[in-house]
Design an enzyme around this catalytic site. Structure first.
Site, PDB file in Angstrom:
ATOM      1  N   LYS A   9     -46.559   9.703 -25.253  1.00 14.59           N
ATOM      2  CA  LYS A   9     -47.698   8.999 -25.836  1.00 14.59           C
ATOM      3  C   LYS A   9     -48.133   7.847 -24.922  1.00 14.59           C
ATOM      4  O   LYS A   9     -47.409   7.478 -23.986  1.00 14.59           O
ATOM      5  CB  LYS A   9     -47.306   8.506 -27.239  1.00 14.59           C
ATOM      6  CG  LYS A   9     -46.981   9.669 -28.202  1.00 14.59           C
ATOM      7  CD  LYS A   9     -46.549   9.168 -29.581  1.00 14.59           C
ATOM      8  CE  LYS A   9     -46.213  10.337 -30.512  1.00 14.59           C
ATOM      9  NZ  LYS A   9     -45.822   9.874 -31.870  1.00 14.59           N
ATOM     10  N   TYR A  49     -53.030  16.086 -35.258  1.00 17.44           N
ATOM     11  CA  TYR A  49     -52.340  15.430 -36.378  1.00 17.44           C
ATOM     12  C   TYR A  49     -53.054  15.670 -37.715  1.00 17.44           C
ATOM     13  O   TYR A  49     -52.950  14.852 -38.620  1.00 17.44           O
ATOM     14  CB  TYR A  49     -52.234  13.923 -36.111  1.00 17.44           C
ATOM     15  CG  TYR A  49     -51.109  13.539 -35.154  1.00 17.44           C
ATOM     16  CD1 TYR A  49     -49.781  13.873 -35.418  1.00 17.44           C
ATOM     17  CD2 TYR A  49     -51.379  12.813 -33.992  1.00 17.44           C
ATOM     18  CE1 TYR A  49     -48.754  13.503 -34.558  1.00 17.44           C
ATOM     19  CE2 TYR A  49     -50.352  12.432 -33.120  1.00 17.44           C
ATOM     20  CZ  TYR A  49     -49.034  12.785 -33.418  1.00 17.44           C
ATOM     21  OH  TYR A  49     -48.013  12.414 -32.561  1.00 17.44           O
ATOM     22  N   PHE A  57     -52.091   5.501 -42.451  1.00 18.25           N
ATOM     23  CA  PHE A  57     -51.978   5.091 -41.046  1.00 18.25           C
ATOM     24  C   PHE A  57     -52.758   6.001 -40.093  1.00 18.25           C
ATOM     25  O   PHE A  57     -52.756   5.775 -38.891  1.00 18.25           O
ATOM     26  CB  PHE A  57     -50.509   5.024 -40.621  1.00 18.25           C
ATOM     27  CG  PHE A  57     -49.751   6.322 -40.793  1.00 18.25           C
ATOM     28  CD1 PHE A  57     -49.839   7.326 -39.836  1.00 18.25           C
ATOM     29  CD2 PHE A  57     -48.953   6.538 -41.912  1.00 18.25           C
ATOM     30  CE1 PHE A  57     -49.145   8.524 -39.989  1.00 18.25           C
ATOM     31  CE2 PHE A  57     -48.259   7.740 -42.074  1.00 18.25           C
ATOM     32  CZ  PHE A  57     -48.356   8.731 -41.111  1.00 18.25           C
ATOM     33  N   ARG A  85     -36.321  17.836 -30.865  1.00 19.23           N
ATOM     34  CA  ARG A  85     -36.396  16.848 -31.953  1.00 19.23           C
ATOM     35  C   ARG A  85     -35.137  15.977 -31.972  1.00 19.23           C
ATOM     36  O   ARG A  85     -35.204  14.788 -32.239  1.00 19.23           O
ATOM     37  CB  ARG A  85     -36.559  17.537 -33.314  1.00 19.23           C
ATOM     38  CG  ARG A  85     -37.825  18.373 -33.454  1.00 19.23           C
ATOM     39  CD  ARG A  85     -39.035  17.600 -33.877  1.00 19.23           C
ATOM     40  NE  ARG A  85     -38.952  17.055 -35.214  1.00 19.23           N
ATOM     41  CZ  ARG A  85     -39.944  16.374 -35.788  1.00 19.23           C
ATOM     42  NH1 ARG A  85     -41.087  16.165 -35.141  1.00 19.23           N
ATOM     43  NH2 ARG A  85     -39.807  15.904 -36.996  1.00 19.23           N
ATOM     44  N   THR A  91     -38.240   9.474 -36.399  1.00 18.57           N
ATOM     45  CA  THR A  91     -39.610   8.967 -36.264  1.00 18.57           C
ATOM     46  C   THR A  91     -39.626   7.448 -36.095  1.00 18.57           C
ATOM     47  O   THR A  91     -40.356   6.918 -35.262  1.00 18.57           O
ATOM     48  CB  THR A  91     -40.435   9.363 -37.515  1.00 18.57           C
ATOM     49  OG1 THR A  91     -40.330  10.784 -37.696  1.00 18.57           O
ATOM     50  CG2 THR A  91     -41.892   8.979 -37.356  1.00 18.57           C
ATOM     51  N   ARG A 102     -36.182   7.860 -28.540  1.00 23.67           N
ATOM     52  CA  ARG A 102     -36.699   6.753 -29.363  1.00 23.67           C
ATOM     53  C   ARG A 102     -35.626   5.699 -29.632  1.00 23.67           C
ATOM     54  O   ARG A 102     -35.920   4.502 -29.677  1.00 23.67           O
ATOM     55  CB  ARG A 102     -37.270   7.302 -30.680  1.00 23.67           C
ATOM     56  CG  ARG A 102     -38.598   8.043 -30.502  1.00 23.67           C
ATOM     57  CD  ARG A 102     -38.969   8.776 -31.775  1.00 23.67           C
ATOM     58  NE  ARG A 102     -40.259   9.450 -31.704  1.00 23.67           N
ATOM     59  CZ  ARG A 102     -40.659  10.389 -32.551  1.00 23.67           C
ATOM     60  NH1 ARG A 102     -39.853  10.781 -33.537  1.00 23.67           N
ATOM     61  NH2 ARG A 102     -41.847  10.952 -32.421  1.00 23.67           N
ATOM     62  N   ASN A 112     -43.843   5.019 -30.853  1.00 22.27           N
ATOM     63  CA  ASN A 112     -42.559   5.723 -30.692  1.00 22.27           C
ATOM     64  C   ASN A 112     -42.510   6.681 -29.499  1.00 22.27           C
ATOM     65  O   ASN A 112     -41.732   7.621 -29.481  1.00 22.27           O
ATOM     66  CB  ASN A 112     -42.120   6.367 -32.015  1.00 22.27           C
ATOM     67  CG  ASN A 112     -43.100   7.399 -32.519  1.00 22.27           C
ATOM     68  OD1 ASN A 112     -44.100   7.691 -31.858  1.00 22.27           O
ATOM     69  ND2 ASN A 112     -42.830   7.966 -33.673  1.00 22.27           N
ATOM     70  N   HIS A 115     -43.904  12.660 -28.627  1.00 21.19           N
ATOM     71  CA  HIS A 115     -44.110  13.638 -29.709  1.00 21.19           C
ATOM     72  C   HIS A 115     -43.322  14.901 -29.404  1.00 21.19           C
ATOM     73  O   HIS A 115     -43.232  15.311 -28.251  1.00 21.19           O
ATOM     74  CB  HIS A 115     -45.593  14.014 -29.827  1.00 21.19           C
ATOM     75  CG  HIS A 115     -45.808  15.309 -30.571  1.00 21.19           C
ATOM     76  ND1 HIS A 115     -45.806  15.385 -31.936  1.00 21.19           N
ATOM     77  CD2 HIS A 115     -45.963  16.588 -30.133  1.00 21.19           C
ATOM     78  CE1 HIS A 115     -45.973  16.662 -32.310  1.00 21.19           C
ATOM     79  NE2 HIS A 115     -46.079  17.408 -31.235  1.00 21.19           N
ATOM     80  N   GLU A 126     -49.679  24.035 -30.998  1.00 31.45           N
ATOM     81  CA  GLU A 126     -49.971  22.820 -30.229  1.00 31.45           C
ATOM     82  C   GLU A 126     -50.142  23.112 -28.741  1.00 31.45           C
ATOM     83  O   GLU A 126     -51.028  22.531 -28.094  1.00 31.45           O
ATOM     84  CB  GLU A 126     -48.864  21.783 -30.474  1.00 31.45           C
ATOM     85  CG  GLU A 126     -48.884  21.259 -31.916  1.00 31.45           C
ATOM     86  CD  GLU A 126     -47.647  20.451 -32.296  1.00 31.45           C
ATOM     87  OE1 GLU A 126     -46.762  20.257 -31.436  1.00 31.45           O
ATOM     88  OE2 GLU A 126     -47.568  20.011 -33.461  1.00 31.45           O
TER      89      GLU A 126
END
Ligand code: GTP
Ligand code: MG
Length: 149
Positions: A9, A49, A57, A85, A91, A102, A112, A115, A126
């Protein structure tokens, strides 16, 4: 073979964490099939998303993801979705275990750094959304026989 869409990100790019994050997936032993630095248009962020579009948010999330370039990646390997993951961590970075990306490199949910797809189907969806045809490489790594018996 299973593929996961992994994206660094804008905060990860701005903070100079691109090499560190790519390195973790390389060292684990997954195969890099696609990679690009990309300024994400608002519409693409919203589509990516879309399941979160009703959340309070959501506008801030779209602003965040479009606030600077991201690094788009397609990683391949058996079990890559769930494993990525785990490598990424929870998260909320304050709840992410040390040793995860993270857990080691971030402090807030809204920043964070990375993704990862949450299912094999979403991995496919995706990668198709973020990469054009021809942008993924067809190759095999010489490491494969040393990773998979
Ligand atoms: P991704 O890998 O980015 O999809 O994260 P995730 O699967 O761990 O979480 P989720 O899909 O539920 O949320 C997507 C992203 O929205 C998160 O990674 C955060 O960047 C953001 N987000 C989720 N919940 C919150 C929140 O409560 N506040 C803020 N500011 N951002 C949130
Ligand atoms: Mg998610």
């Amino acid at each position: 073979v299973e593929q996961s869409y992994i994206m660094i990100k804008p905060d990860g790019v701005q903070r100079g964490l691109v090499g560190e994050i790519i390195s973790r997936f390389e060292k684990k032993g997954f195969l890099l099939k696609g990679l690009k630095l990309f300024q994400c248009p608002k519409e693409l962020a919203q589509e990516h998303y879309k399941d979160l579009s009703e959340r309070p948010f959501f506008p801030k999330l779209i602003e965040y993801i479009t606030s600077g370039p991201v690094v788009c990646m397609a990683w391949e390997g058996a079990g890559v979705v769930a494993s990525a993951r785990k490598l990424i961590g929870a998260t909320n970075p304050l709840q992410a275990e040390p040793g995860t990306i993270r857990g080691d490199l971030a402090v807030q949910t809204g920043r964070n750094v990375v993704h990862g797809s949450d299912s094999a189907d979403n991995g496919k969806r995706e990668i198709a959304l973020w990469f054009k045809e021809g942008e993924l490489a067809q190759w095999e790594s010489v490491h494969t026989p040393w990773l998979i018996e």
